[in-house]
Enzyme design. Structure first.
Site, PDB file in Angstrom:
ATOM      1  N   MET A  35       0.813  -1.207   0.000  1.00 50.39           N
ATOM      2  CA  MET A  35       0.000   0.000   0.000  1.00 50.39           C
ATOM      3  C   MET A  35       0.849   1.260   0.000  1.00 50.39           C
ATOM      4  O   MET A  35       0.543   2.218  -0.691  1.00 50.39           O
ATOM      5  CB  MET A  35      -0.885  -0.042   1.248  1.00 50.39           C
ATOM      6  CG  MET A  35      -1.944   0.986   1.273  1.00 50.39           C
ATOM      7  SD  MET A  35      -3.209   0.691   0.021  1.00 50.39           S
ATOM      8  CE  MET A  35      -4.549   0.117   1.059  1.00 50.39           C
ATOM      9  N   ARG A  45       0.597   4.041  -2.639  1.00 53.37           N
ATOM     10  CA  ARG A  45       0.132   5.390  -2.315  1.00 53.37           C
ATOM     11  C   ARG A  45       1.001   6.456  -2.954  1.00 53.37           C
ATOM     12  O   ARG A  45       0.501   7.456  -3.463  1.00 53.37           O
ATOM     13  CB  ARG A  45       0.063   5.581  -0.788  1.00 53.37           C
ATOM     14  CG  ARG A  45      -1.132   4.886  -0.204  1.00 53.37           C
ATOM     15  CD  ARG A  45      -1.272   5.055   1.301  1.00 53.37           C
ATOM     16  NE  ARG A  45      -2.538   4.441   1.713  1.00 53.37           N
ATOM     17  CZ  ARG A  45      -2.937   4.276   2.968  1.00 53.37           C
ATOM     18  NH1 ARG A  45      -2.175   4.667   3.966  1.00 53.37           N
ATOM     19  NH2 ARG A  45      -4.102   3.726   3.240  1.00 53.37           N
ATOM     20  N   TYR A 101      -9.154   5.607  -4.109  1.00 58.38           N
ATOM     21  CA  TYR A 101      -8.498   4.293  -3.935  1.00 58.38           C
ATOM     22  C   TYR A 101      -7.152   4.395  -3.229  1.00 58.38           C
ATOM     23  O   TYR A 101      -6.609   5.473  -3.104  1.00 58.38           O
ATOM     24  CB  TYR A 101      -8.471   3.478  -5.226  1.00 58.38           C
ATOM     25  CG  TYR A 101      -7.723   3.913  -6.455  1.00 58.38           C
ATOM     26  CD1 TYR A 101      -6.761   4.895  -6.470  1.00 58.38           C
ATOM     27  CD2 TYR A 101      -7.991   3.251  -7.666  1.00 58.38           C
ATOM     28  CE1 TYR A 101      -6.085   5.217  -7.638  1.00 58.38           C
ATOM     29  CE2 TYR A 101      -7.325   3.565  -8.838  1.00 58.38           C
ATOM     30  CZ  TYR A 101      -6.370   4.551  -8.808  1.00 58.38           C
ATOM     31  OH  TYR A 101      -5.710   4.852  -9.957  1.00 58.38           O
ATOM     32  N   GLU A 102      -6.703   3.268  -2.731  1.00 61.65           N
ATOM     33  CA  GLU A 102      -5.501   3.213  -1.875  1.00 61.65           C
ATOM     34  C   GLU A 102      -5.651   4.123  -0.652  1.00 61.65           C
ATOM     35  O   GLU A 102      -4.674   4.699  -0.175  1.00 61.65           O
ATOM     36  CB  GLU A 102      -4.231   3.597  -2.661  1.00 61.65           C
ATOM     37  CG  GLU A 102      -4.029   2.894  -3.980  1.00 61.65           C
ATOM     38  CD  GLU A 102      -3.898   1.378  -3.851  1.00 61.65           C
ATOM     39  OE1 GLU A 102      -3.676   0.895  -2.731  1.00 61.65           O
ATOM     40  OE2 GLU A 102      -4.028   0.686  -4.872  1.00 61.65           O
ATOM     41  N   GLY A 103      -6.860   4.206  -0.142  1.00 63.06           N
ATOM     42  CA  GLY A 103      -7.116   5.038   1.046  1.00 63.06           C
ATOM     43  C   GLY A 103      -7.606   6.410   0.648  1.00 63.06           C
ATOM     44  O   GLY A 103      -6.892   7.155  -0.014  1.00 63.06           O
TER      45      GLY A 103
END
Lengths: 591, 591
Positions: free
Chosen positions: B294, B298, B442-444
């Site tokens: 992740m 990110r 996405y990805e947080g």
């Protein structure tokens, strides 16, 4: 698939409690019947129509889009559009605010603005078909000849035909002075119009049997630039003297655009090939008629921002209520469920309150502006009409420019609350973002609104409308100066208004010294103005919520949202002030 | 159709002049060969590939989208994707930064970050296929066993297969602790994985012969929540010990999503029905491996924001140069043409400078972060590795959270410059807006990045990375304190940094008293941090532009953009500070 429920409670609150529309309207010429009961009944019926007839078509129509048949030069609108338009016309909605003499119901514009919000929330793309008609009938009413109104306006008011505004050309967008479409004398006082228009909303469709294009063009002897523009009626089918349809005119759609959003609105290239037309008003005076259409349309485009943001808010609030994910930072709030809902997250509430502050504040501001147009048109006192007109002229660029920009932020935050699910088409919220993106562009970009506000309304007109608003805010602040429960709003509003006034004066001086400073400051000044205007609306809203028999939860929500607005949104003025004061030197030339 | 030219000059400037990457990289373990010449050659080749192979596919692939065949559960990617991927793999790009032991080229991550920008500008949707592989190989490298790296990582590095990250489930998005996919013991130490994953980018496609899914699931005895998550390798086709493909595994796409943008990336529902998998690392420790994937991802998503904004800037600048409309406020600048171009309008320059300030500032910030990852991985001094790692941990949420949000603004402004033409699909700029909308999700989401920054990096880790950055900025300001030509940047940077530090301390104390204050302040704190970090990058950029042999126009553009940034963007901190100080009381509960 997104939900929609007409926000009748808040519309009523804004109209009757915040703005006191009933006493204003019933005091106007021909206004005796415009009671709260009547307006209420119309709002309810609009709500029913939008919720049942329009709202369900919004997603499917976006997916289906309009289809253009090249061979016949015709457009097929999505499923349900034709039937919805028929019911809409039969219900008398196409003539809601038009004069009775031309078949309208002569109801107040502020009511029309409220119902426009409701219909646009239901389906923005669909709503553009009747909306374009409004601009056309308004221009015909003000600038047309009687026989033109009889022949072309009445069928539009009745919903048998629709209208368009044919302004833009490939080389002439914000700068209409560059347009090339030409008009040459034809037979019997008619004109032959030739040229290509683009971005013509509702330019071709299957909803009605005829379409009345209002077309800007140049006469052979026209001066250059925007002083040489005339306006013409160019019907799709020629119209006989008895009102029956004649031969097909040589005006036709050449294509429809594929757009980011409002897929269900046919945005046409319109080709005119010696098409028969009739001059509206005087030669070379088309720009005046165009502005008559445009100003009404600009207010309606502001309402589009509100309408999209309202529906986005409703759906993102529902989603935040129902979606279970993570726990509150201070420990579980719903320990019997697998996770808490999103509402326990302060950051989600920040995104919801941002939307609510803009939606409800904008609603009050737009209805306030619309109510002033009714006063302008029908006050018995001439001075009151003049003041209202000056206020309207000042408020229109704010209502259009700021509300449409805030709608970008509202729809973005609504999507953000959905997380990844917001990006998926079937959940529907991404459509609001795509649909919203047009509204800061058409009917004058944000930059054009900002230049109108600062260049024309503040400088050329010496801020006459601005001064009316300042006086009104000042009176409001004085009235409530000793009201303890409003202290948190009145004091900062007074400060913000004073700063706005001083900033305006300094800026005006600077622009007089260097006209380039206008462009360097205008958009930031537009935002600044919008944030203070909304602060005024929020202070009035809290004040209004404390009188009358409002439910405790409703009162608290108004106060909470106003508190949020003053604490977290109004400080944006600081940034805009810094940008304004930075001046044109910080925007040096770019190669 | 939009243009794209790799911004090699600015990439080189950021890498070599601002960041001094050459001296840093050549001083690292195994870095002797990483000279400017080598890096330059790689950048040029990446530029050529992206401009010629990827950029032309961007619009057409968006229109075509991916097709899913339900019967075979396969996805067909748009025209040109397969061939582009083949050439990409043959050029060694799939293994650019992977260790040589597994077939990679072991080039620095900062170079990989720069080439990722270039490829993502060419075609973001296409770039997601190799990007997902990067996360997978990184997780296998750090957490896998040697046989797993041999069998599953090597073919991905070689570009024969790709990887995915299978995390999200319908009920488990931001909160992975809710995931239900389960793993039961199978034969010979394998596991049988059953469950449904959604939003799986590159989850199924026709670019390679196999796909390696890295799947989060629960063992039978797993603790509840995020402490009970394990990670598994689940290949689409089983793999024999000799590396040849075996039988089809029971993992397959059930559908692809219809999305607002990145239409050419297959976003899949992935069904696992007792699919054979291999545990990575220890049971219940999957979240650690997930964060390894992740964090790399990110940073790359931050780069996506930069990549989209860069291409949007290039095209809106071209448009502003070529579009003739209206005259300058102070009189015609191109009197021999029918109108002046848009660049004479200060407000258009404002929109362009906003984009340029964010694009070039973000580029410096992202490459700075990436360079620290190289130092973290390969500095010979342990203390330097530790410091770099702490800096990276602090910077990742800013690089992801802020750059992706600024990309929304950049692409919006780019579209706005086009006026109504921006809304038309064929002009291509609206695609950047649609594609950009996924990256804050996405990805947080942005909220997750903000909570990571304030909750974990500031509070839990006691701001260790933050303090490194403060020291670095302080040293920089002292070095240039007496530099007259930098006075306009150094003094305000020092003030902003001091305010940031004080604000952080006060905020930390408040959050310790009430954890809800974290959520109330986090996103505003994220923005505040981003704006100061970018101010640092802009001050360094001006300083760097004054040394070395840069063209006068290049130097002036850097100074102009920095001046704009400090005067008109950095003051946004005022608003965010007001919001932070307003606290959680201004975000009351919503029913």
């Amino acid at each position: 698939m997104t939900a929609y429920k007409a926000p009748l409670d808040d519309l009523r609150f804004a109209l009757f409690d915040v703005l006191g529309a009933e006493s204003t309207l019933t005091g106007l010429r021909d206004g005796a019947a415009h009671s709260r009961d009547l307006l209420d009944a119309v709002l309810e019926e609009a709500g029913r129509l939008s919720e049942q007839l329009l709202a369900p078509t919004n997603g499917p129509a976006d997916e289906e889009g309009c289809r253009f048949d090249k061979a016949t030069q015709t457009v097929t609108t999505p499923k349900g559009f034709k039937e919805a338009f028929k019911q809409f016309a039969e219900g008398g909605w196409t003539g809601l605010t038009n004069p009775e003499a031309y078949g309208g119901q002569a109801l107040p514009n502020v009511l029309g603005t409220a119902t426009t919000e409701i219909f646009q929330s239901g389906n923005l793309a669909w709503s553009l078909y009747p909306l374009l008609s409004e601009g056309a009938t308004h221009a015909l009413e003000v600038h047309g000849e009687e026989w033109q109104r009889e022949r072309f306006m009445k069928p539009i008011v009745a919903g048998r035909w629709t209208g368009t505004m044919c302004l833009t050309e490939p080389q002439a967008g914000s700068d209409l002075g560059l347009l090339k479409t030409r008009a040459e004398p034809g037979e019997n006082g008619t004109w032959k119009i030739t040229g290509t228009k683009i971005f013509i909303s509702a330019g071709e469709h299957d909803l009605t049997e005829n379409i009345v294009h209002l077309v800007l063009a140049r006469l052979p002897d026209a001066p250059e630039g925007s002083r040489g523009i005339s306006m013409f009626i160019v019907p799709k089918f020629k119209v006989n003297e008895d009102g029956s349809l004649g031969a097909r005119n040589t005006v036709a759609a050449g294509a429809i655009e594929h757009k980011m959003g409002i897929h269900a609105c046919s945005t046409c290239v319109i080709n005119l090939d010696g098409a028969e037309g009739y001059l509206i008003g005087k030669p070379h005076k088309g720009l005046m008629a165009m502005f008559t259409m445009m100003n009404a349309a600009r207010l309606s485009v502001g309402v589009q921002g509100l309408a999209l943001a309202e529906r986005a808010l409703q759906n993102s609030l529902n989603y935040a209520r129902e979606r279970l994910q993570s726990r509150a930072l201070s420990g579980p709030k719903f320990p019997d469920k697998p996770a808490d809902n999103l509402l326990v997250q302060p950051d989600v509430r920040r995104m919801l309150l941002t939307q609510r502050a803009f939606v409800e504040g904008s609603r009050a501001l737009l209805l306030y502006t619309a109510l002033q147009t009714d006063v302008e048109a029908r006050a018995t006192d001439e001075a009151a009409r003049k003041t209202a007109g000056e206020l309207v002229a000042f408020l229109i660029p704010i209502a259009k420019g700021v509300v449409t920009e805030l709608a970008q932020e509202c729809t973005k935050e609504a999507l953000q609350i959905y997380g990844g699910h917001g990006y998926i088409a079937e959940n529907g919220v991404e459509q609001f973002v795509r649909d919203a993106r047009i509204i800061t562009l058409y009917e004058g970009t944000t930059g054009i609104q900002a230049a109108d506000l600062l260049g024309r309304k503040i400088l050329q007109l010496q801020g006459v409308g601005f001064r009316h608003l300042l006086e009104e805010i000042s009176t409001f602040c004085q009235q409530h100066a000793s009201d303890e429960s409003l202290r948190a709003f009145i004091a900062p509003l007074a400060v913000a208004t004073k700063n706005w006034s001083e900033l305006t004066l300094k800026l005006a001086q600077r622009v007089q010294a260097n006209p380039e400073e206008l462009g360097a400051a205008a958009v930031d000044y537009l935002y600044y103005s919008g944030y203070v205007a909304l602060a005024y609306m929020w202070a009035r809203s809290v004040a209004a919520s404390e009188t009358g028999a409002h439910a405790a939860a409703f009162r608290q929500a108004k106060r909470d949202t106003a508190t949020f607005y003053f604490a977290r949104i109004l400080p944006r003025c600081l940034t805009h002030q810094a940008a304004i004061e930075a001046g044109v030197d910080t925007l040096p030339s770019i190669a």
